[in-house]
Design an enzyme around this catalytic site. Structure first.
Site, mmCIF file in Angstrom:
data_model
loop_
_atom_site.group_PDB
_atom_site.id
_atom_site.type_symbol
_atom_site.label_atom_id
_atom_site.label_comp_id
_atom_site.label_asym_id
_atom_site.label_seq_id
_atom_site.Cartn_x
_atom_site.Cartn_y
_atom_site.Cartn_z
ATOM 1 N N LYS A 44 0.828 -2.937 -2.575
ATOM 2 C CA LYS A 44 1.737 -2.182 -3.430
ATOM 3 C C LYS A 44 2.420 -3.038 -4.494
ATOM 4 O O LYS A 44 3.029 -2.501 -5.422
ATOM 5 C CB LYS A 44 2.778 -1.452 -2.581
ATOM 6 C CG LYS A 44 2.209 -0.339 -1.728
ATOM 7 C CD LYS A 44 1.605 0.783 -2.566
ATOM 8 C CE LYS A 44 1.180 1.954 -1.702
ATOM 9 N NZ LYS A 44 0.644 3.076 -2.520
ATOM 10 N N SER A 269 -2.748 0.093 8.955
ATOM 11 C CA SER A 269 -3.712 0.697 8.025
ATOM 12 C C SER A 269 -4.941 -0.181 7.856
ATOM 13 O O SER A 269 -6.047 0.319 7.638
ATOM 14 C CB SER A 269 -3.065 0.979 6.662
ATOM 15 O OG SER A 269 -2.778 -0.219 5.968
#
Length: 334
Positions: A44, A269
């Site tokens: 991110k 994830s």
């Protein structure tokens, strides 16, 4: 943290592509794009930086005047808080209560003001259903002169971050040999941006999207049966060739396996992506598979202990042994 305004752009991206030798064979190669090597520890960082710089270029975000507000379940918030601190902006973040305590501690240490909601771990993004987005908008709307909300779920700069950086990096690092790209799905920026670039280079590259099971514990991922697909994802969802749904169990089992076999302590994830890569490889005769490992496991100690992924001693050992942590700049929650 020593990153400065003058060099932050040079620190984001250009992350390593590591071969997972315990899984590779002569005909099928497994590679992990280690996004936790970004300065604030996750994939991110790219989207956060692109969104901030885009807003500055358009005159929406002004130093000494503007504040950034954003709903987030973790990594985007950390990236925004870290980069904004370097660039001189205040940050307010709306986070779900179920975000890990480690994540919230890091956000506070980076100077962000937190507003907690009773939302799901990964916020729903359908109109009127997501408390985090609704609260962020409610705070920002009365003061448009002060607040800027990047809105990663719709912001085209999120897509461009990966179209302009992640995709070209993977293409160059594999010397154009990548055959399958596998990524977890949240806002859709990572998978659509990277995939669009890769398919422009070779239309035969297969794109595999990984979503979480319903009622999941996989921070950063979504299940699109219980959560509406973000507008950013909808714009280019056609680049996806195949969908795989990852379960909590197989994701956590794979986190443990990666720690044991590859000395990589990764986030949930990444376990989802790796378990999906293994499924894809089982039906191939040859191929070069690249998966996005979005973050490492330092923010998830409490979750891993709670779910029995590691005992306290096993987690400490995994942390000590993990080659994923060397040289990475991230502010620890403690």
């Amino acid at each position: 943290m020593t990153t400065t305004d003058s060099n932050i752009d040079h620190k984001i991206g250009n992350t390593p592509l590591a071969e997972l030798s315990s899984f590779s064979t002569n005909s099928i190669k497994f590679y992990a794009k280690l996004e936790f090597c970004n300065p604030f520890g996750s994939v991110k960082d790219r989207a956060a930086y692109w969104m901030i710089k885009d807003a500055e270029k358009r005159g929406i975000l002004k130093k000494a005047k503007s504040a950034i507000i954003e709903p987030t379940s973790g990594n985007t918030g950390i990236a925004l808080a870290g980069i904004a601190r370097v660039l001189g902006y205040k940050v307010e973040l709306v986070v779900p209560e179920k975000a890990s305590e480690e994540t919230k501690a890091i956000l506070r240490k980076l100077g962000a003001t937190l507003h907690e909601t009773s939302d799901d771990l990964c916020p729903r993004v359908g109109a009127g259903t997501d408390q985090s987005i609704a609260l962020a908008k409610a705070i920002a709307k009365p003061r448009p002169d002060i607040y800027y909300m990047p809105n990663q779920y719709e912001n085209e700069a999120n897509f461009l971050a990966h179209y302009e950086s992640t995709g070209p990096e993977i293409w160059n690092q594999t010397r154009g040999k990548v055959t399958h790209f596998i990524a977890g799905c949240g806002t859709g920026g990572t998978i659509t941006g990277t995939a669009t670039y890769l398919k422009e280079q070779n239309k035969d590259v297969k794109i595999i999207a990984v979503q979480a099971q319903k009622n999941h514990l996989l921070q950063g991922l979504r299940n699109f049966e219980e959560s509406a697909m973000p507008d950013l994802f909808k714009r280019r969802v056609g680049v996806v060739d195949e969908w795989i749904t990852a379960t909590n169990k197989e994701s956590f089992d794979t986190v443990e396996m990666l720690s044991r076999k590859e000395k990589l302590l990764v986030g949930p994830s990444s376990g989802s992506v790796m378990s999906s890569m293994i499924k894809v490889a089982e039906r191939l005769e040859k191929g070069v598979l690249v998966g996005i490992f979005a973050d490492d496991g330092r923010k998830f100690k409490s979750l891993y202990l709670q779910q029995g992924v590691f005992t306290e001693g096993e987690y400490v050992k995994a942390l000590e042994n993990s080659k994923s942590l060397s040289g990475i700049e991230i502010i620890s929650p403690h």
